[in-house]
Design a protein around this motif. Structure first.
Motif, PDB file in Angstrom:
ATOM      1  N   ASP A 328      54.772  39.874  35.580  1.00  9.09           N
ATOM      2  CA  ASP A 328      54.509  41.184  35.011  1.00  9.09           C
ATOM      3  C   ASP A 328      53.109  41.183  34.406  1.00  9.09           C
ATOM      4  O   ASP A 328      52.369  40.192  34.501  1.00  9.09           O
ATOM      5  CB  ASP A 328      55.566  41.557  33.968  1.00  9.09           C
ATOM      6  CG  ASP A 328      55.678  40.533  32.840  1.00  9.09           C
ATOM      7  OD1 ASP A 328      54.767  39.697  32.684  1.00  9.09           O
ATOM      8  OD2 ASP A 328      56.687  40.568  32.114  1.00  9.09           O
ATOM      9  N   ALA A 329      52.738  42.298  33.783  1.00 10.40           N
ATOM     10  CA  ALA A 329      51.380  42.414  33.247  1.00 10.40           C
ATOM     11  C   ALA A 329      51.103  41.380  32.158  1.00 10.40           C
ATOM     12  O   ALA A 329      49.992  40.856  32.055  1.00 10.40           O
ATOM     13  CB  ALA A 329      51.166  43.823  32.702  1.00 10.40           C
ATOM     14  N   ARG A 332      50.374  38.126  33.808  1.00 11.46           N
ATOM     15  CA  ARG A 332      49.032  38.169  34.391  1.00 11.46           C
ATOM     16  C   ARG A 332      47.976  37.936  33.318  1.00 11.46           C
ATOM     17  O   ARG A 332      46.983  37.223  33.546  1.00 11.46           O
ATOM     18  CB  ARG A 332      48.801  39.511  35.089  1.00 11.46           C
ATOM     19  CG  ARG A 332      47.412  39.647  35.695  1.00 11.46           C
ATOM     20  CD  ARG A 332      47.261  40.936  36.495  1.00 11.46           C
ATOM     21  NE  ARG A 332      47.392  42.126  35.658  1.00 11.46           N
ATOM     22  CZ  ARG A 332      47.313  43.380  36.118  1.00 11.46           C
ATOM     23  NH1 ARG A 332      47.120  43.586  37.419  1.00 11.46           N
ATOM     24  NH2 ARG A 332      47.446  44.413  35.304  1.00 11.46           N
ATOM     25  N   ASP A 359      44.531  47.240  39.059  1.00  6.62           N
ATOM     26  CA  ASP A 359      45.615  48.219  39.112  1.00  6.62           C
ATOM     27  C   ASP A 359      45.129  49.388  39.967  1.00  6.62           C
ATOM     28  O   ASP A 359      44.512  50.332  39.468  1.00  6.62           O
ATOM     29  CB  ASP A 359      45.997  48.684  37.706  1.00  6.62           C
ATOM     30  CG  ASP A 359      46.542  47.538  36.857  1.00  6.62           C
ATOM     31  OD1 ASP A 359      47.576  46.963  37.245  1.00  6.62           O
ATOM     32  OD2 ASP A 359      45.918  47.212  35.833  1.00  6.62           O
ATOM     33  N   ASP A 371      54.299  43.410  42.406  1.00  7.90           N
ATOM     34  CA  ASP A 371      53.700  42.275  41.709  1.00  7.90           C
ATOM     35  C   ASP A 371      52.295  42.622  41.209  1.00  7.90           C
ATOM     36  O   ASP A 371      51.551  43.319  41.893  1.00  7.90           O
ATOM     37  CB  ASP A 371      53.620  41.060  42.635  1.00  7.90           C
ATOM     38  CG  ASP A 371      54.989  40.540  43.040  1.00  7.90           C
ATOM     39  OD1 ASP A 371      55.913  40.648  42.214  1.00  7.90           O
ATOM     40  OD2 ASP A 371      55.132  40.033  44.173  1.00  7.90           O
ATOM     41  N   PRO A 372      51.915  42.136  40.035  1.00 12.72           N
ATOM     42  CA  PRO A 372      50.578  42.431  39.504  1.00 12.72           C
ATOM     43  C   PRO A 372      49.487  41.794  40.356  1.00 12.72           C
ATOM     44  O   PRO A 372      49.640  40.687  40.875  1.00 12.72           O
ATOM     45  CB  PRO A 372      50.615  41.848  38.096  1.00 12.72           C
ATOM     46  CG  PRO A 372      51.685  40.822  38.120  1.00 12.72           C
ATOM     47  CD  PRO A 372      52.704  41.304  39.106  1.00 12.72           C
TER      48      PRO A 372
END
Length: 397
Positions: A328-329, A332, A359, A371-372
């Motif tokens: 997730d963010a 990341r 993004d 997925d990021p």
């Protein structure tokens, strides 16, 4: 004329010889010449007499007129860039890549015109289109970067320009540029390409049918993260429109920055080879990891743009992306923060490696990967050290 005017010279030789005209690098009174064009700083140009003033007219790119129109330092860089694009009539320089894009769009579009803009475009390009350009009455339609010849279905009588960016600088789709430019020529529509990822060294845009090739010279051409500049290189038919708009907008660049960028241009061939080699090494390593969802790199055989890239491009640069599988963010952010050799920064193409979270913004084609996404600019470091650094990032997740 410079030595690079020999049409038989190969690109690497043109990079070294371009823009080194003897009238800019030598003075018979001094009994020799210098390797690099000197830095000519000037605002006001003085004339010998009234007859000289009248004869000079509104000269540019050949005779001094006013500092905003350039000096030999500026012209040397412009000439060298023109030499890299077979079929080009000339090159104009701007304070940044964004300025070059904006000036080109303003020069080629008018209120009521329709612009077809690739959906994977660089975010500042999208912002200019949705902001100032739309406010001036230009209608913008975003299109799928993988549309190819199907773009014919989107062209209307009001369509005046198709903007391309290949590969896209966040999601790295490779466009079928020859197919799109062929449709455009058949329908009387101009094309403009952001060619920053490849440069004309890897993809000579005009030879593939593009009317205007844009680059952010801040990136690979400058190569040292110490100057900002953009360029537009155009065919004979479009060149006067770009030049006139640049003068009306008052666009000008610093001769000192031109000297920096010209210095970078001389080594572009060897640097791009190293960027590409290092980037592929890291990309292949990432592709083999179970915690990577996918690697967005057109030079990898499994990439959806690989076939067109193999057909049209002479090599690869070091900019690509990858997704963190199941992350997730927040994960990341931990990954990026753990890196020590990768600087966190929005630019790319310099000698140093960089990383940013990505993004994608989409209008015509949804970005559906859960997925990021991470974007890497691979520099000139030893790839083994970069891989060790990325390993630390994965450990932080």
């Amino acid at each position: 004329m410079s030595k690079s005017d020999d049409e038989n010279l190969r690109p690497a030789t043109r990079l070294v010889q371009g823009g080194r005209r003897p009238e800019w690098t030598g003075d018979p009174r001094l009994g020799g010449s210098v390797v690099n064009p000197p830095v000519w700083r000037a605002s006001t140009i003085l004339y010998d007499n009234m007859a000289d003033l009248a004869a000079r007219g509104h000269a540019t790119h050949d005779k001094l007129y006013y500092g905003r129109r350039g000096t030999p330092t500026v012209w040397a860089l412009a000439d060298a860039l023109t030499d890299m694009e077979p079929g080009a009539a000339g090159t104009l320089l701007y304070p940044s890549g964004v300025a070059a894009n904006s000036a080109g769009l303003l020069a080629l579009l008018a209120p009521g015109d329709r612009l077809l803009m690739v959906d994977s475009a660089y975010e500042p390009t999208r912002a200019f289109c949705n902001g100032l350009l739309a406010r001036y009455g230009v209608v913008i339609t975003y299109y799928d970067p993988l549309i190819g010849a199907g773009i014919a279905d989107l062209i209307t009588p009001q369509t005046k320009l198709i903007f391309l960016e290949s590969p896209g600088s966040l999601t790295f789709e490779v466009q079928d540029i020859p197919a799109i430019t062929q449709v455009a020529r058949d329908r009387g529509v101009l094309t403009m390409l952001d060619n920053t990822w490849a440069t004309p060294l890897l993809f000579p845009a005009l030879a593939h049918g593009v009317d205007v090739a844009m680059m952010s010279l801040t990136k690979y051409v400058g190569g040292h993260s110490d100057a900002m500049m953009g360029s537009l290189t155009a065919t004979k038919a479009v060149w006067p429109r770009l030049r006139g708009a640049a003068y009306q907008l008052g666009q000008a660049v610093s001769p000192d920055d031109c000297a920096f960028v010209l210095r970078g241009l001389r080594t572009l061939d060897v640097r791009m080879a190293r960027h590409g080699e290092n980037g592929l090494t890291v990309a292949k390593w990432l592709a083999a990891r179970a915690d990577v969802g996918r690697v967005l790199h057109p030079a990898l055989p499994g990439d959806r743009g690989h076939a067109i890239w193999s057909r049209d491009f002479a090599g690869t640069s070091g900019l690509f992306g990858f997704t963190l599988k199941g992350a997730d963010a927040a994960a990341r952010a931990r990954f990026i923060d753990a890196l020590t050799l990768f600087g966190i920064g929005f630019s790319w193409g310099g000698y140093e490696s960089l990383v940013v979270p990505s993004d994608p913004i989409r209008t015509a084609t949804p970005w559906s990967d859960p997925d990021p996404l991470v974007r890497l600019s691979i520099g000139l470091e030893d790839p083994a050290d970069l891989i060790a650094d990325l390993t630390r990032g994965f450990a932080a997740i």
